[in-house]
Design a protein around this motif. Sequence first.
Motif, PDB file in Angstrom:
ATOM      1  N   PRO A 257      41.752  47.185  35.780  1.00  0.00           N
ATOM      2  CA  PRO A 257      42.459  46.909  37.037  1.00  0.00           C
ATOM      3  C   PRO A 257      41.619  47.107  38.285  1.00  0.00           C
ATOM      4  CG  PRO A 257      43.861  48.156  35.553  1.00  0.00           C
ATOM      5  CD  PRO A 257      42.507  48.130  34.917  1.00  0.00           C
ATOM      6  N   ILE A 258      40.492  47.829  38.192  1.00  0.00           N
ATOM      7  CA  ILE A 258      39.640  48.004  39.363  1.00  0.00           C
ATOM      8  C   ILE A 258      39.200  46.662  39.924  1.00  0.00           C
ATOM      9  CG2 ILE A 258      37.551  48.241  37.955  1.00  0.00           C
ATOM     10  CD1 ILE A 258      38.340  49.993  41.314  1.00  0.00           C
ATOM     11  N   GLU A 259      39.091  45.644  39.064  1.00  0.00           N
ATOM     12  CA  GLU A 259      38.665  44.325  39.542  1.00  0.00           C
ATOM     13  C   GLU A 259      39.713  43.697  40.445  1.00  0.00           C
ATOM     14  OE1 GLU A 259      35.803  42.569  36.129  1.00  0.00           O
ATOM     15  OE2 GLU A 259      37.874  42.910  35.508  1.00  0.00           O
ATOM     16  N   GLU A 260      40.978  43.940  40.150  1.00  0.00           N
ATOM     17  CA  GLU A 260      42.031  43.434  41.037  1.00  0.00           C
ATOM     18  C   GLU A 260      41.991  44.141  42.384  1.00  0.00           C
ATOM     19  OE1 GLU A 260      45.838  41.677  39.492  1.00  0.00           O
ATOM     20  OE2 GLU A 260      45.668  43.499  38.265  1.00  0.00           O
ATOM     21  N   VAL A 261      41.687  45.433  42.372  1.00  0.00           N
ATOM     22  CA  VAL A 261      41.564  46.158  43.632  1.00  0.00           C
ATOM     23  C   VAL A 261      40.354  45.663  44.410  1.00  0.00           C
ATOM     24  CG1 VAL A 261      41.185  48.425  44.674  1.00  0.00           C
ATOM     25  CG2 VAL A 261      42.811  48.165  42.788  1.00  0.00           C
ATOM     26  N   ASN A 262      39.262  45.345  43.712  1.00  0.00           N
ATOM     27  CA  ASN A 262      38.110  44.739  44.387  1.00  0.00           C
ATOM     28  C   ASN A 262      38.508  43.423  45.039  1.00  0.00           C
ATOM     29  OD1 ASN A 262      36.483  46.845  43.538  1.00  0.00           O
ATOM     30  ND2 ASN A 262      35.604  45.720  41.809  1.00  0.00           N
ATOM     31  N   TRP A 263      39.362  42.644  44.355  1.00  0.00           N
ATOM     32  CA  TRP A 263      39.875  41.381  44.933  1.00  0.00           C
ATOM     33  C   TRP A 263      40.621  41.691  46.228  1.00  0.00           C
ATOM     34  CZ3 TRP A 263      43.270  38.136  46.985  1.00  0.00           C
ATOM     35  CH2 TRP A 263      43.192  36.765  46.732  1.00  0.00           C
ATOM     36  N   LEU A 264      41.479  42.697  46.181  1.00  0.00           N
ATOM     37  CA  LEU A 264      42.227  43.114  47.376  1.00  0.00           C
ATOM     38  C   LEU A 264      41.286  43.498  48.509  1.00  0.00           C
ATOM     39  CD1 LEU A 264      44.655  44.393  48.993  1.00  0.00           C
ATOM     40  CD2 LEU A 264      44.272  46.464  47.611  1.00  0.00           C
ATOM     41  N   LEU A 265      40.287  44.311  48.198  1.00  0.00           N
ATOM     42  CA  LEU A 265      39.358  44.783  49.224  1.00  0.00           C
ATOM     43  C   LEU A 265      38.548  43.632  49.806  1.00  0.00           C
ATOM     44  CD1 LEU A 265      38.125  47.949  47.308  1.00  0.00           C
ATOM     45  CD2 LEU A 265      39.711  47.910  49.254  1.00  0.00           C
ATOM     46  N   ALA A 266      38.154  42.694  48.952  1.00  0.00           N
ATOM     47  CA  ALA A 266      37.415  41.527  49.435  1.00  0.00           C
ATOM     48  C   ALA A 266      38.294  40.680  50.348  1.00  0.00           C
ATOM     49  CB  ALA A 266      36.912  40.696  48.258  1.00  0.00           C
ATOM     50  N   ALA A 267      39.565  40.548  50.002  1.00  0.00           N
ATOM     51  CA  ALA A 267      40.480  39.767  50.841  1.00  0.00           C
ATOM     52  C   ALA A 267      40.659  40.424  52.208  1.00  0.00           C
ATOM     53  CB  ALA A 267      41.826  39.614  50.135  1.00  0.00           C
ATOM     54  N   GLU A 268      40.726  41.752  52.230  1.00  0.00           N
ATOM     55  CA  GLU A 268      40.851  42.440  53.510  1.00  0.00           C
ATOM     56  C   GLU A 268      39.588  42.277  54.347  1.00  0.00           C
ATOM     57  OE1 GLU A 268      42.239  46.452  53.362  1.00  0.00           O
ATOM     58  OE2 GLU A 268      43.826  46.015  51.912  1.00  0.00           O
ATOM     59  N   ARG A 269      38.440  42.339  53.710  1.00  0.00           N
ATOM     60  CA  ARG A 269      37.182  42.142  54.444  1.00  0.00           C
ATOM     61  C   ARG A 269      37.117  40.709  54.984  1.00  0.00           C
ATOM     62  NH1 ARG A 269      31.772  45.039  53.688  1.00  0.00           N
ATOM     63  NH2 ARG A 269      30.176  43.656  54.531  1.00  0.00           N
ATOM     64  N   ALA A 270      37.543  39.752  54.173  1.00  0.00           N
ATOM     65  CA  ALA A 270      37.567  38.356  54.622  1.00  0.00           C
ATOM     66  C   ALA A 270      38.517  38.191  55.797  1.00  0.00           C
ATOM     67  CB  ALA A 270      37.980  37.453  53.464  1.00  0.00           C
ATOM     68  N   ASP A 271      39.673  38.818  55.714  1.00  0.00           N
ATOM     69  CA  ASP A 271      40.638  38.749  56.812  1.00  0.00           C
ATOM     70  C   ASP A 271      40.038  39.311  58.087  1.00  0.00           C
ATOM     71  OD1 ASP A 271      43.037  38.816  58.383  1.00  0.00           O
ATOM     72  OD2 ASP A 271      43.351  40.887  57.736  1.00  0.00           O
TER      73      ASP A 271
END
Length: 553
Positions: A257-271
């Motif tokens: 599941p850490i990969e899904e959290v990485n997805w979340l963090l990347a989306a926040e950085r993109a935002d």
Amino acid sequence: MPAATQAQALPASGQANTVRKHLVYFRDKTGTPFTVSQPQAFLSARAVQRRTRQNIAVQPRDLPVTPAYVTQLKAVPGATVWYTSRWFNAAVVSCDSATLRNLQALPFVRSATTLNRTAAAGSAPVRPRSFEEALDPALERTQANPVYGTAYKQALTIGAVAMHNAGFRGEGMQIAVFDDGFPGVNQSAPFASLRNEGRVADTYNFVERTSDVYRIASHGTNTLSTMAANQTGVFIGTAPKATYRLYLTEQTSAENPIEEVNWLLAAERADSAGVDIISSSLGYYDFEIAYANYSYADLNGRTAISSRAATVAARVGMLVVNSAGNSGRNPGPSLLAPSDADSVIAVGAVDSLRNYAAFSSKGPSADGRIKPNLAAQGVRAAVVNIAGQAVRSDGTSFSCPVLAGMAACFWQANPRLTAQEVISVLQRSASQATSPDNLLGYGIPNAVAAYALANPGAPLSAGRPQAVVGQLFVYPNPMKNEELSLEVSEALRGKALHVRFYDARGALVAEQKLPATTAAVLRLQPGPLAKGMYTCDVTAGDTTRRTARFVKQ
């Protein structure tokens, strides 16, 4: 690659002192020094502009977590804080189970989710289902085009070639790509213009907390190439002049599941950076530990970490484009998260003859919504490998970015549209618009038809675009010298205009006031501009405002 989990702590296993990563949720944002009235303190000017253009208010979920909470987490012996999440009001913390219990006892901590475990010794872990079949070096030379190379057919099918001919190649648009690594992008010839023109705006490796994304694995190189490669006669992607942010989110050694959290963090950085489009050729369903897997009932857009993250990304005005998955040969619905999110484009795959690809994941979502949304070529799709060679590969991993690049060009041509309006128009333009199904959704979109829907009575034309009501065009784009012209729509004619020029950071770099005139074309004088992306903002009175993006070479 697929992975999944529910938002709860996983059962304890293995040694008590084993250090793992956990998502620690806070109860609130009490005491935060940040406010929604001053978003510039935590969002870039470009991110604020994206929200403003789409009439999206900054909300408490956008605020960073309370700094005092992070300080207290760090003070707990044995705890290492890796990241914080604005949207989930949480922190990623590395610690053992005893330390985790101490963290959970803190009054401001609501709950915690364990994010990475490995299967017990001797067990057979669930292996990820590959998004693509092996690369095939045997190119169909007869399908190559003197300009686009082997990428021609997949771009032509969805109208990307026509968008390019009309002057829209992604200039001024920013696309974040989430994947497992991008080796070769920093060296090979098809990506030379991307490097030489400074259009890699950011790189970050969320697995290792470094900026190095040019290693680990090559799936990201392949997916990026379908949009960004730009070598005449070899390969031209669907958005060859866009600006890219490359984020490594996948840990190839295991599915957790850490990969899904990485997805979340990347989306926040993109935002925060003001990204327009997220292209994600990733999916989550199975994990190393079977009890953490998703069931079909979980694919309702509200359960998976990545789906919840994708939903927020869409809510803040980014266009999220995600592979539907390659599990179509399984019986019944076979989506992967986050393609089940309700406000994203889930992309299925077809072959070069527009036929459904048997591997392409099927819908609907668990709550009955049409999925996938759209489709593009994913059978023997043209991609570039790490050596800079054009090869072919299969998977919705490639139909996704092929379509995302076209969407960038379409949105560049129609900047007044919101992200959700872009989805709606592309779906209305597609081959199955009147009879969508759960194999291809609304079907194969066409940028030319979509442009006609968005601009009634003013079809897309080659060369300099036509001015239409509600639209603003500046040209030449890219701007090469100091000459820039404004083609004025009827809505702006006969009115005094105030023209402002903003750089990529959102800083005002020039402005000009023009007297009222009925002229269709006006000369702009922004003065000398450094190379880069700019926004031309034109206001007429208090109610009429138009923007257009352009690039200075």
